[in-house]
Design an enzyme around this catalytic site. Structure first.
Site, mmCIF file in Angstrom:
data_model
loop_
_atom_site.group_PDB
_atom_site.id
_atom_site.type_symbol
_atom_site.label_atom_id
_atom_site.label_comp_id
_atom_site.label_asym_id
_atom_site.label_seq_id
_atom_site.Cartn_x
_atom_site.Cartn_y
_atom_site.Cartn_z
ATOM 1 N N GLN A 14 -6.534 -30.491 27.507
ATOM 2 C CA GLN A 14 -5.900 -29.319 28.096
ATOM 3 C C GLN A 14 -6.413 -29.052 29.507
ATOM 4 O O GLN A 14 -5.669 -28.578 30.365
ATOM 5 C CB GLN A 14 -6.107 -28.102 27.200
ATOM 6 C CG GLN A 14 -5.360 -28.196 25.877
ATOM 7 C CD GLN A 14 -3.874 -28.488 26.064
ATOM 8 O OE1 GLN A 14 -3.128 -27.670 26.610
ATOM 9 N NE2 GLN A 14 -3.420 -29.658 25.618
ATOM 10 N N ASP A 61 2.219 -30.517 21.809
ATOM 11 C CA ASP A 61 2.802 -30.684 23.138
ATOM 12 C C ASP A 61 4.049 -31.564 23.107
ATOM 13 O O ASP A 61 4.924 -31.423 23.965
ATOM 14 C CB ASP A 61 1.777 -31.312 24.090
ATOM 15 C CG ASP A 61 0.733 -30.313 24.550
ATOM 16 O OD1 ASP A 61 0.992 -29.095 24.484
ATOM 17 O OD2 ASP A 61 -0.358 -30.753 24.981
ATOM 18 N N GLU A 112 -3.715 -19.353 23.619
ATOM 19 C CA GLU A 112 -2.417 -20.017 23.619
ATOM 20 C C GLU A 112 -2.403 -21.088 22.523
ATOM 21 O O GLU A 112 -1.502 -21.132 21.683
ATOM 22 C CB GLU A 112 -2.183 -20.659 24.989
ATOM 23 C CG GLU A 112 -0.890 -21.450 25.085
ATOM 24 C CD GLU A 112 -0.800 -22.256 26.362
ATOM 25 O OE1 GLU A 112 0.320 -22.666 26.711
ATOM 26 O OE2 GLU A 112 -1.838 -22.503 27.013
ATOM 27 N N HIS A 113 -3.392 -21.969 22.542
ATOM 28 C CA HIS A 113 -3.554 -22.998 21.512
ATOM 29 C C HIS A 113 -4.904 -22.775 20.833
ATOM 30 O O HIS A 113 -5.927 -22.714 21.511
ATOM 31 C CB HIS A 113 -3.577 -24.406 22.104
ATOM 32 C CG HIS A 113 -2.451 -24.722 23.033
ATOM 33 N ND1 HIS A 113 -2.570 -24.620 24.419
ATOM 34 C CD2 HIS A 113 -1.188 -25.155 22.791
ATOM 35 C CE1 HIS A 113 -1.431 -24.984 24.978
ATOM 36 N NE2 HIS A 113 -0.577 -25.315 24.023
ATOM 37 N N HIS A 128 -4.432 -30.452 32.554
ATOM 38 C CA HIS A 128 -3.244 -29.834 33.145
ATOM 39 C C HIS A 128 -3.487 -29.287 34.539
ATOM 40 O O HIS A 128 -2.641 -29.408 35.420
ATOM 41 C CB HIS A 128 -2.770 -28.669 32.261
ATOM 42 C CG HIS A 128 -1.938 -29.083 31.097
ATOM 43 N ND1 HIS A 128 -0.611 -29.417 31.213
ATOM 44 C CD2 HIS A 128 -2.235 -29.201 29.780
ATOM 45 C CE1 HIS A 128 -0.131 -29.731 30.020
ATOM 46 N NE2 HIS A 128 -1.091 -29.608 29.137
ATOM 47 N N HIS A 162 26.035 17.037 19.599
ATOM 48 C CA HIS A 162 25.920 15.897 18.685
ATOM 49 C C HIS A 162 26.520 16.258 17.325
ATOM 50 O O HIS A 162 27.245 15.468 16.708
ATOM 51 C CB HIS A 162 24.453 15.497 18.509
ATOM 52 C CG HIS A 162 23.886 14.716 19.645
ATOM 53 N ND1 HIS A 162 23.855 15.199 20.932
ATOM 54 C CD2 HIS A 162 23.318 13.474 19.682
ATOM 55 C CE1 HIS A 162 23.282 14.294 21.720
ATOM 56 N NE2 HIS A 162 22.964 13.236 20.992
#
Length: 449
Positions: free
Chosen positions: A268, A371, A337-338, A271, A430
């Site tokens: 990771q 992924d 996230e992961h 990236h 109403h």
């Protein structure tokens, strides 16, 4: 003593509140959000005012490309697919197949509820009409993001899909050919060579001169400029999220392989220099072994510089805890996230996690699987937002519309309650809207109905 790649955060022996845990977990320093927002506002305004001219000017400025056409010709899509490496095509087709299997089962059924005799409320799931999908084109090539965005949109029933990816100088101003091939595989023919905040603005407001109609929803990850642009156009259009740099957290105990944990952290960090890699463990021995493996594996990985920056950044760390119970509290506060869970009885531990974009259970379920070929979606909430939001899926592209169908007798059954509540809220009209329906037919007062 050899310098450790990951800094250490020792929470052992501490009883911390949720607020304290959120302050303790590793996070990157705040970006220059004001400066980025100011520049993005200028870009959005320029795209709205001058359309394709601005897109071409920014392609020249940021991408080094002199554009003749912003829209990618369909012939270029067909050519990219024709020339795609057969092994890459086979891998993409497998990824698409698995993603479709999952996405098609995610679509919720409409729900009709008979509230009373003659009274029905139905929740109908309606796809958005038109979607703009953004696929990044910076440090890496992301045909997998084409798959992850397009497949759930199609499964939801979206009828109009436009895709944007930055122009690449080495490919004649078109997006990367693998991106184009992935779009062609999925039947997406409306593709634009545009990137950054300007692509988001073009999707949101449309560009008449290139016949780009505005979209209803924008999805897909990107850099700080893309995320900021999505936030600024939210309200004009829908967005999936403001995705930040990728992150992985690994909750592991003494049974985990240090070599595998290190490999996953590096995967990771590959990236982006801003990517986060976090290990949470009660095992000092594992922590030390992972640090040693990181140094060893970093020496042989391709993108050493950015991986090293990611691992050494303040957003990455080893977090030492007293127990897996405390580790669970830490990962819930972090809301990764992961999240990988590599422990004894990993499935039972994973079942106790409340906050994560996606949870990978056991040593044979690495984040890389998600992924590409797990069937799950890899567009996930970052920066702790998994505590309150979901990853991209079929539900992202759907809206729930409520249908209310009462007959006269069913309305009469609750009319008095409506009048009472309307008067309690000092909104008597109403109630009048209900009583009028009975006077119209019979001339009787509501009380006589």
């Amino acid at each position: 003593m050899t310098k450790q790649l990951l800094r250490s955060i020792d929470l052992r022996g501490q009883q911390l509140t949720l607020a304290q845990l959120r302050r303790a977990v590793p996070r990157a320093a705040a970006d220059d959000t004001a400066g980025v927002e100011s520049r993005v506002r200028e870009i959005i305004a320029a795209v709205r005012e001058r359309g394709a001219q601005t897109l071409r000017e920014l392609a020249a400025k940021f991408d080094g490309v002199e554009q003749a056409e912003v829209r990618v010709p369909e012939a270029a899509l067909e050519q990219a697919l024709k020339e795609l490496d057969p092994a890459i095509r086979e891998a993409l087709e497998e990824s698409i197949k698995r993603a479709k299997l999952v996405a098609e089962r995610q679509r919720p059924e409409d729900v009709a509820v008979q509230v009373a005799r003659g009274a029905r409320v139905t929740l109908r799931w309606q796809p958005v009409g038109r979607v703009g999908l953004y696929v990044p084109g910076g440090l890496a090539v992301y045909p997998s993001s084409v798959v992850m965005n397009v497949v759930p949109a199609l499964a939801a029933g979206v009828s109009s899909i436009a895709l944007a990816s930055p122009p690449q100088k080495e490919f004649g101003g078109l997006p990367h050919p693998t991106i184009l091939a992935a779009a062609a595989l999925l039947g997406v023919t409306e593709v634009y060579a545009m990137g950054g905040a300007q692509a988001i603005a073009a999707f949101a407001y449309g560009v008449d001169s290139i016949e780009l109609e505005p979209v209803d929803l924008i999805t897909g990850p990107g850099n700080a400029y893309v995320a900021t642009a999505k936030r600024l156009v939210k309200g004009m259009v829908g967005i999936d999220s403001e995705a930040g740099p990728t992150e992985i957290a690994v909750l592991a105990d003494h049974t985990a392989s240090a070599a595998l944990v290190a490999a996953d952290l590096i995967s990771q960090a590959e990236h982006d220099p801003a990517a986060a890699a976090v290990l949470v463990t009660p095992s000092v021995e594992l922590a030390e072994a992972v640090q040693a493996e990181l140094r060893k594996q970093l020496a042989t990985t391709k993108h050493q510089e950015r991986v090293g920056q990611g691992l050494e950044g303040e957003q990455s760390a080893v977090v030492l805890v007293d127990s897996l119970d405390q580790g669970l509290a830490v990962v819930d506060a972090y809301a990764a996230e992961h999240l990988e869970v590599i422990t004894e009885d990993a499935a039972a531990i994973a079942a106790r996690v409340r906050n994560a974009g996606a949870i990978f259970i056991g040593a044979s379920s690495p984040v890389s699987l998600g992924d590409y070929c797990a069937g799950s979606n890899h567009v996930l909430p970052t920066s702790g937002t998994a505590a309150f939001s979901s990853g991209l899926g079929v539900q992202t592209f759907l809206r729930g519309i409520q249908l209310i169908d009462y007959d006269r007798a069913a309305l009469a059954q609750v009319a008095e309650h409506i009048v009472t509540l309307a008067r309690a809220e000092d909104l008597p009209a109403h109630g009048d809207a209900v009583t009028a329906r009975f006077r119209e037919d019979s001339g009787e007062s509501f009380g006589e109905v």
